[in-house]
Write an enzyme that holds these catalytic residues in place. Structure first.
Site, mmCIF file in Angstrom:
data_model
loop_
_atom_site.group_PDB
_atom_site.id
_atom_site.type_symbol
_atom_site.label_atom_id
_atom_site.label_comp_id
_atom_site.label_asym_id
_atom_site.label_seq_id
_atom_site.Cartn_x
_atom_site.Cartn_y
_atom_site.Cartn_z
ATOM 1 C CD GLU A 1 -2.593 1.639 0.243
ATOM 2 O OE1 GLU A 1 -2.492 2.794 -0.214
ATOM 3 O OE2 GLU A 1 -3.365 0.783 -0.240
ATOM 4 N N GLY B 1 -7.556 2.545 2.469
ATOM 5 C CA GLY B 1 -7.881 3.035 1.138
ATOM 6 C C GLY B 1 -8.776 4.259 1.134
ATOM 7 C CB THR B 2 -10.857 5.674 -1.604
ATOM 8 O OG1 THR B 2 -9.799 5.905 -2.536
ATOM 9 C CG2 THR B 2 -11.894 6.774 -1.758
ATOM 10 C CD GLU C 1 -27.126 14.621 -12.860
ATOM 11 O OE1 GLU C 1 -27.002 14.029 -13.956
ATOM 12 O OE2 GLU C 1 -26.338 14.480 -11.907
ATOM 13 C CB VAL D 1 -18.980 13.865 -13.017
ATOM 14 C CG1 VAL D 1 -19.560 15.262 -12.939
ATOM 15 C CG2 VAL D 1 -17.461 13.928 -13.204
ATOM 16 N N GLY D 2 -18.506 10.945 -10.908
ATOM 17 C CA GLY D 2 -18.189 9.527 -11.017
ATOM 18 C C GLY D 2 -16.766 9.228 -10.604
ATOM 19 C CB ALA E 1 -16.503 -0.100 0.877
ATOM 20 C CG HIS F 1 -45.391 -1.687 18.230
ATOM 21 N ND1 HIS F 1 -45.675 -0.894 17.136
ATOM 22 C CD2 HIS F 1 -46.032 -1.120 19.300
ATOM 23 C CE1 HIS F 1 -46.467 0.094 17.521
ATOM 24 N NE2 HIS F 1 -46.691 -0.018 18.836
#
Length: 465
Positions: free
Chosen positions: A35, A41-42, A206, A271-272, A320, A444
């Site tokens: 790594e 990671g992200t 958008e 945007v991705g 993830a 409930h």
């Protein structure tokens, strides 16, 4: 530096990579993980975890700010809150730091060797890693590519200056007065909603005809309503055309080909995401590709023997928990266990306000596949627990086959509904029918009763609606 040999090499310590390495270590496999950044990671460092921390802080702030200006039906009176955003960010960073340490500890506990640096393939069995102490060569019988993804950059809006990605948005030193979000998908709306609650004037741009196009309109309507309540301006059918640096504004073009300028202190581009396939020696391998993604089979095997790929680098859904499930499976396959990959019950969660959960297929997709269905919807406006939390917006929807009542999908939108994702997935994974859900006693008062009620409604005898 002495060369390393191992049975399994994992490239990337994101959710998929570190889970793969931990499970492999538990199974007694000699495992090395490489790594370049921090473990997690992200998702852990600049994605899922810090964004949810920011979202929660924004929710708490907005509640107090709202009741400071409006009379609370709960009988609560309060003064206008003051936000110390630096402390908010420090709290968020503290959570990330603890989880970083937790992942490192789990890797150590599983006897996984961690190599810090950037990996690059020499061939299908050999990787070299540029570390702080020199070049490290690793030879492995099996390799897992878990290099993840990165934000897509628009040619008309390169990152830098006022133009930021989600990573920079989570590390801002102050809340911008004016924030323009380019992209009305889940990342843009999650962060845009959070900053709106923290006091920013937010505009969402958008290109498509509506926000959250990956979800059906019925699910997104409560989110659109809440955005209006928060003062978020949503411009659909509009495309980002560039940056007007002189006037600190985003230039947009509408569907009528008209040009407009949106003043902005920060422009968040969401945007991705694109797979990270550059910089680690893809050209040294002969892998079949699906566009920019690495092609895999139901066991995450690539076209080269002994090389697996998991997570975002293999395509949608880029989630993830999908990567984690794939990583665990690959570790067990390398250990000789019979495993395969089934993605039918991967939940998709959008942490907007209200939240959205979708598992399996919805009514529109069932119709496109020619499947006759029974659909049951139960609104939270008829749920006692939702009412006591001022969370009446939203509903639970169950989609089942008309002939045998097998549950094909469950979708919901509502306050805190993400916590129901596991129950929805489990129902489909276990092959539940409408009668199974309807016949299961739900506690409930809880919002979970909406799941049972939706099944009852699909069977034609809803009790509380």
């Amino acid at each position: 530096m002495k060369d390393i040999s191992c049975k399994l090499l994992v490239i990337g310590a994101g959710p998929g990579g570190y889970v793969c390495a931990i499970r492999a270590g538990q199974l007694g496999i000699d495992t090395v993980i490489v790594e370049a950044g921090k473990p997690g990671g992200t998702c852990l460092n600049i994605g899922c975890i810090p964004s949810k921390a920011l979202i929660h802080a924004a929710e708490e702030y907005e509640k107090i700010a709202h009741w400071a200006e409006h009379q609370s039906p709960l009988g609560i009176a309060t003064a206008k809150p003051v936000l110390d955003f630096a402390k908010t960010v420090a709290w968020k960073d503290g959570i990330v730091g603890r989880l970083n340490g937790g992942v490192s500890g789990l890797l150590k506990k599983a006897h996984v060797k961690v190599v810090q640096g950037w990996a690059k393939f020499r061939d299908g069995k050999t990787v070299e890693v540029e570390t702080e102490t020199g070049l490290q060569v690793i030879r492995a019988e099996n390799v897992v590519i878990a290099t993840g993804s990165a934000p897509v950059m628009l040619p008309t809006l390169p990152f830098g200056g006022p133009v930021i990605s989600s990573a920079e948005a989570l590390s801002l030193s102050e809340v911008p007065d004016r924030l323009v979000v380019v992209g009305g998908g889940y990342i843009g709306l999650e962060l845009g909603t959070a900053f709106a609650k923290l006091g920013a004037k937010v505009t969402v741009v958008e290109a498509q005809a509506r926000i959250l196009p990956q979800y059906d309109t019925e699910l997104t309507q409560p989110v659109a309503k809440r955005l209006r309540q928060l003062g978020v301006e949503v411009l659909t059918g509009a495309a980002a055309a560039g940056l007007d640096q002189v006037n600190s504004a985003l230039v947009i073009k509408t569907s009528e080909s008209k040009e407009a300028r949106l003043p902005a202190d920060k422009i968040l581009v969401t945007v991705g995401r694109r797979p990270v396939t550059d910089g680690w020696g893809l050209d040294q391998l002969v892998l079949d590709m699906d566009g920019r993604f690495i092609r895999i089979d139901d066991k995450c095997r690539t076209s080269m023997r002994g090389i697996y790929a998991i997570g975002d680098v293999t395509g949608e859904p880029m989630l993830a928990h999908r990567a984690m499930a794939q990583g665990e499976m690959v570790a067990e396959i390398v250990a000789g266990h019979p495993r395969s990959w089934d993605k039918r019950t991967i939940p998709a969660v959008c942490f907007t306000d209200p939240e959205i959960v979708a598992v399996g297929i919805g009514p529109d997709e069932a119709r496109e596949k020619g499947v006759e269905t029974k659909v049951g919807i139960f609104p939270f406006s008829a749920n006692g627990r939702a009412m006591t939390k001022l969370g009446e917006q939203g509903f639970v929807r169950v989609v089942a086959r008309a002939d045998n009542h097998l549950v094909l999908g469950v979708q919901a939108v509502g306050q805190g509904i993400s916590e129901m994702a596991a129950a929805f997935s489990l129902a489909i994974e276990m092959g539940a029918r409408l009668e199974d859900i309807a016949g299961t006693i739900h506690a409930h008062p809880t919002q979970g009763e909406g799941f049972q009620e939706a099944a009852l409604k699909a069977l034609g005898h809803g009790l509380h609606i």
